[in-house]
Design a protein around this motif. Sequence first.
Motif, PDB file in Angstrom:
ATOM      1  N   LEU A 145       5.999  13.664   0.803  1.00 52.71           N
ATOM      2  CA  LEU A 145       5.007  13.177   1.769  1.00 52.71           C
ATOM      3  C   LEU A 145       4.282  11.932   1.261  1.00 52.71           C
ATOM      4  N   VAL A 146       5.095  10.955   0.871  1.00 55.54           N
ATOM      5  CA  VAL A 146       4.580   9.678   0.380  1.00 55.54           C
ATOM      6  C   VAL A 146       5.248   8.548   1.164  1.00 55.54           C
ATOM      7  N   GLY A 147       4.472   7.560   1.564  1.00 56.60           N
ATOM      8  CA  GLY A 147       5.023   6.409   2.270  1.00 56.60           C
ATOM      9  C   GLY A 147       4.519   5.118   1.665  1.00 56.60           C
ATOM     10  N   LYS A 148       5.228   4.029   1.949  1.00 57.54           N
ATOM     11  CA  LYS A 148       4.832   2.723   1.415  1.00 57.54           C
ATOM     12  C   LYS A 148       5.042   1.652   2.475  1.00 57.54           C
ATOM     13  N   VAL A 149       4.103   0.710   2.541  1.00 52.69           N
ATOM     14  CA  VAL A 149       4.216  -0.423   3.459  1.00 52.69           C
ATOM     15  C   VAL A 149       5.012  -1.512   2.752  1.00 52.69           C
ATOM     16  N   TRP A 183       9.468  -1.325   8.654  1.00 49.84           N
ATOM     17  CA  TRP A 183       8.422  -1.901   7.802  1.00 49.84           C
ATOM     18  C   TRP A 183       7.762  -0.856   6.909  1.00 49.84           C
ATOM     19  N   LEU A 184       8.212   0.393   7.053  1.00 46.43           N
ATOM     20  CA  LEU A 184       7.709   1.479   6.213  1.00 46.43           C
ATOM     21  C   LEU A 184       8.870   2.166   5.509  1.00 46.43           C
ATOM     22  N   GLU A 185       8.630   2.624   4.299  1.00 42.78           N
ATOM     23  CA  GLU A 185       9.596   3.487   3.625  1.00 42.78           C
ATOM     24  C   GLU A 185       8.867   4.748   3.192  1.00 42.78           C
ATOM     25  N   LYS A 186       9.611   5.849   3.092  1.00 38.61           N
ATOM     26  CA  LYS A 186       8.917   7.092   2.759  1.00 38.61           C
ATOM     27  C   LYS A 186       9.775   8.029   1.933  1.00 38.61           C
ATOM     28  N   ASP A 212       0.831  -1.208   0.000  1.00 42.48           N
ATOM     29  CA  ASP A 212       0.000   0.000   0.000  1.00 42.48           C
ATOM     30  C   ASP A 212       0.866   1.259   0.000  1.00 42.48           C
ATOM     31  N   VAL A 213       0.444   2.241  -0.778  1.00 44.19           N
ATOM     32  CA  VAL A 213       1.127   3.535  -0.842  1.00 44.19           C
ATOM     33  C   VAL A 213       0.233   4.579  -0.185  1.00 44.19           C
ATOM     34  N   ILE A 214       0.769   5.245   0.826  1.00 43.76           N
ATOM     35  CA  ILE A 214       0.022   6.266   1.567  1.00 43.76           C
ATOM     36  C   ILE A 214       0.625   7.619   1.243  1.00 43.76           C
TER      37      ILE A 214
END
Length: 208
Positions: free
Chosen positions: A180-184, A172-175, A143-145
């Motif tokens: 201002l974008v993050g990914k699981v 467990w997250l990258e950003k 998922d991309v937040i």
Amino acid sequence: MSKYIGPDCRLCRREGMKLFLKGDRCYTEKCAFARRPYPPGQHGQERKKLSEYGMQLREKQKVKRIYGVLETQFRRYFEMAEKMKGIAGENLLSLLERRLDNVVYRLGFASSRGEARLLVSHAHFKVNGRTVNIPSYLVKVGDVIEVDERSKSKTRFVEIKEKYAKKPSPKWLEKDAENLVGKVIALPTREDIDMPIREHLIVELYSK
């Protein structure tokens, strides 16, 4: 059960530890727990020995308050955790970590989980390109937040980008802090949770 609307700092004092519910204030001398590290109320400074049930109940209340979850929803998470493979207590914490409001906070896109919950409910975030305004939404691997493009220019998000977004996030997250974008990239494990939580007490409480 109704939502608690009193001072957040009373909750920290009641649980005997900083729950980091007030963002920056928790790191300053204005923190109520730093000044009065004992439970609120007339008899707050009296030492009381908790029973086994009392310790289990306090641990459950502490975790509920950390993640901002009410009893019915918390019980539902526990039932989900029991049905998953692995250890129920660790599964419970993993589910709570996967809440969208917590992920937003962990990415550094809000100063506290409370603010993250508010920003999510006001539709400032997208998941995989779609607006999601449900704080309890459970993210999954891949998922991309991201902050909605229309929100990035708002004063609060400019402040967040400068002050919080560049802080380290769990493995467990990258950003991409600049955008201002993050990914699981993985599911959270017990080692990724840095709060002093004794989840086995919660399992014992619900297993009675």
